[in-house]
Design a protein around this motif. Structure first.
Motif, PDB file in Angstrom:
ATOM      1  N   THR A 103       0.768  -1.298  -0.025  1.00 27.45           N
ATOM      2  CA  THR A 103      -0.189  -0.008   0.121  1.00 27.45           C
ATOM      3  C   THR A 103       1.161   1.730  -0.428  1.00 27.45           C
ATOM      4  OG1 THR A 103      -0.158   0.163   2.158  1.00 27.45           O
ATOM      5  CG2 THR A 103      -1.815  -1.478   1.383  1.00 27.45           C
ATOM      6  N   ARG A 126     -10.264 -11.600  -6.914  1.00 27.30           N
ATOM      7  CA  ARG A 126     -10.541 -11.357  -5.465  1.00 27.30           C
ATOM      8  C   ARG A 126     -10.422 -12.996  -5.263  1.00 27.30           C
ATOM      9  NH1 ARG A 126     -13.272  -7.002  -3.036  1.00 27.30           N
ATOM     10  NH2 ARG A 126     -14.269  -6.088  -4.995  1.00 27.30           N
ATOM     11  N   MET A 151     -12.663  -6.325 -10.924  1.00 25.34           N
ATOM     12  CA  MET A 151     -11.900  -7.140  -8.857  1.00 25.34           C
ATOM     13  C   MET A 151     -12.535  -8.516  -9.072  1.00 25.34           C
ATOM     14  SD  MET A 151      -9.793  -5.878  -7.668  1.00 25.34           S
ATOM     15  CE  MET A 151     -10.677  -6.426  -5.511  1.00 25.34           C
ATOM     16  N   ALA A 190     -10.006  -2.737   3.999  1.00 22.90           N
ATOM     17  CA  ALA A 190      -9.445  -1.684   2.632  1.00 22.90           C
ATOM     18  C   ALA A 190      -8.972  -2.474   1.819  1.00 22.90           C
ATOM     19  CB  ALA A 190      -8.715  -0.181   3.199  1.00 22.90           C
ATOM     20  N   ILE A 242      -5.415  -2.404  -7.948  1.00 19.38           N
ATOM     21  CA  ILE A 242      -6.257  -2.418  -7.723  1.00 19.38           C
ATOM     22  C   ILE A 242      -7.570  -1.385  -7.339  1.00 19.38           C
ATOM     23  CG2 ILE A 242      -5.324  -5.397  -7.738  1.00 19.38           C
ATOM     24  CD1 ILE A 242      -6.610  -4.548  -4.023  1.00 19.38           C
ATOM     25  N   THR A 243      -7.001  -0.658  -7.153  1.00 15.28           N
ATOM     26  CA  THR A 243      -7.632   0.392  -6.191  1.00 15.28           C
ATOM     27  C   THR A 243      -8.620   0.888  -6.796  1.00 15.28           C
ATOM     28  OG1 THR A 243      -5.133   1.112  -5.157  1.00 15.28           O
ATOM     29  CG2 THR A 243      -7.600   2.890  -4.754  1.00 15.28           C
ATOM     30  N   LYS A 244      -8.510   1.030  -7.985  1.00 13.51           N
ATOM     31  CA  LYS A 244      -9.498   1.997  -9.512  1.00 13.51           C
ATOM     32  C   LYS A 244     -10.702   0.784 -10.185  1.00 13.51           C
ATOM     33  CE  LYS A 244      -8.208   6.354  -8.009  1.00 13.51           C
ATOM     34  NZ  LYS A 244      -9.714   7.180  -6.467  1.00 13.51           N
ATOM     35  N   PRO A 261     -14.520   1.592   0.442  1.00 13.17           N
ATOM     36  CA  PRO A 261     -14.200   2.210  -0.609  1.00 13.17           C
ATOM     37  C   PRO A 261     -12.599   3.372   0.504  1.00 13.17           C
ATOM     38  CG  PRO A 261     -16.179   3.882   0.711  1.00 13.17           C
ATOM     39  CD  PRO A 261     -16.168   1.864   1.334  1.00 13.17           C
ATOM     40  N   VAL A 262     -12.082   3.317  -0.525  1.00 12.03           N
ATOM     41  CA  VAL A 262     -10.492   4.088  -0.583  1.00 12.03           C
ATOM     42  C   VAL A 262     -10.608   5.352  -0.856  1.00 12.03           C
ATOM     43  CG1 VAL A 262      -8.264   4.161  -0.828  1.00 12.03           C
ATOM     44  CG2 VAL A 262      -9.831   2.046  -0.466  1.00 12.03           C
ATOM     45  N   ARG A 281     -11.113  -4.180  -0.542  1.00  8.38           N
ATOM     46  CA  ARG A 281     -11.348  -3.296  -1.421  1.00  8.38           C
ATOM     47  C   ARG A 281     -13.297  -3.559  -0.548  1.00  8.38           C
ATOM     48  NH1 ARG A 281     -11.066  -1.846  -6.183  1.00  8.38           N
ATOM     49  NH2 ARG A 281     -12.966  -1.257  -6.291  1.00  8.38           N
TER      50      ARG A 281
END
Length: 347
Positions: free
Chosen positions: A10, A94, A90, A63, A82-84, A69-70, A66
């Protein structure tokens, strides 16, 4: 996994929950649950995450998967940001990340049998077990087994044996099991898709002490068998020391110290970590009487309005003027030992 063996990373990760009020539900402020976290988890290791209740441990774990929400920052899994990613993008990610929840009573649907609970991930991701020819019987391939009800049932029975339960329990409901047995079912469900990363959110805190050791030993055995990577969230420092390769200490949404497990317990550098370590009871009564306890003054500041500078300075026994003005970076103070403190060292 990247070339240096990092599975998860992160960068300045922030999770802020809005506070709404008034007739129109306007945003009045934010809860800074996770407030700029830089973290690395190596493939195959167990990273322990400790801190007081309310410091943001569970929110950080969710977080990373996911599930919340970040607000800003990046989550990088296997070299991929993978943030967006949207829900469709996703979905294959997963499969590689699963979670073991804290409450073995509330995390299992009471209306579903053990067979249905553990096979649900297999139904959602039928391709995840398509190549498992280890379950082939009577000439059937792993592909046909993985896509059939009979094949999924065989996998569930195998998983029950793996976590120390009888395959005969497959048609029972959660209320027919003890707390430790329910947590084993939760572990079996998390392993159904053979993930790389498992976030364990205080998996033994709701269990009796006699059962905790059994679950911890089971998790270590499964890690070796399936080459798992754990993010192990807990507030029990003795449990974390037993299972973790490295330990990260969290306070008010930030990581304040990271080091190898033995190094951290032997030589904590951050004042907050030193206070936590001083609270661990010693098994020898004589040693316990000679220990110096560090009693922190005041309460944990509100995450709605965190203090300026170092978040720990209002309670710190080493605090100076600079601590309230400049936020210390999380940086190496010794080889492999990071701390976010202007004055690291012995108390």
């Amino acid at each position: 996994m990247t070339e240096d063996g990092t599975l998860l990373r992160t960068e300045e990760l922030k999770v802020h929950f809005p506070i709404r009020g008034g007739f129109f539900g306007r945003v009045l402020g934010y809860v800074h649950a996770v407030d700029g976290v830089d973290l690395e988890v190596k493939s195959g290791e167990t990273l322990g995450l400790v801190g007081e209740s309310g410091c943001g441990k569970t929110t950080l774990g969710r977080a990373l998967l996911r599930l919340v929400p970040v607000r800003s920052g990046r989550i990088i899994v296997g070299g991929r940001d993978i943030t967006k990613l949207g829900p469709r993008q996703m979905r294959p990610v997963r499969r590689e990340m699963q979670m073991i929840f804290q409450d073995p009573f509330g995390s299992l649907d009471p209306r579903m049998t053990v067979d249905k609970i553990i096979s649900e991930p297999l139904e959602n991701f039928p391709g995840a077990i398509a190549g498992r020819d280890d379950l082939g019987k009577d000439g059937d391939s792993g592909r046909r087994l993985g896509r059939s009800a009979r094949g999924r049932r065989a996998i569930v029975q195998e998983l029950l044996q793996t976590v120390g339960l009888s395959p005969e329990h497959i048609n029972r409901y959660p209320h027919e099991f003890s707390g430790g047995q329910r947590q084993r079912i939760g572990i079996a469900r998390a392993l159904a898709l053979r993930p790389n990363l498992v976030v364990a959110d205080e998996p033994v805190s709701a269990l009796d002490v006699s059962i905790q050791a059994q679950i911890l030993n089971l998790m270590e055995e499964l890690q070796q068998k399936f080459q798992l990577t754990y993010l192990f969230i807990a507030h029990n420092l003795s449990v974390v020391r037993h299972i973790s390769d490295r330990v990260a200490v969290m306070y008010l949404g930030r990581i304040v110290e990271i080091a190898d497990s033995e190094d951290l317990y032997r030589n904590p550098l951050h004042p907050y970590t030193q206070a936590l370590m001083s609270a661990i009871p010693a098994p020898d009564p004589k040693t316990e009487r000679q220990k110096r306890r560090i009693i922190l003054q005041g309460d944990v500041p509100s995450p709605v309005n965190p203090p300026s500078g170092c978040p720990f300075h209002p309670r710190c026994f080493k605090a100076r003027d600079i601590c309230s003005q400049v936020t210390p970076p999380l940086e190496a103070k010794e080889p492999g030992h990071l701390a976010a403190c202007h004055f690291p060292g012995p108390p």
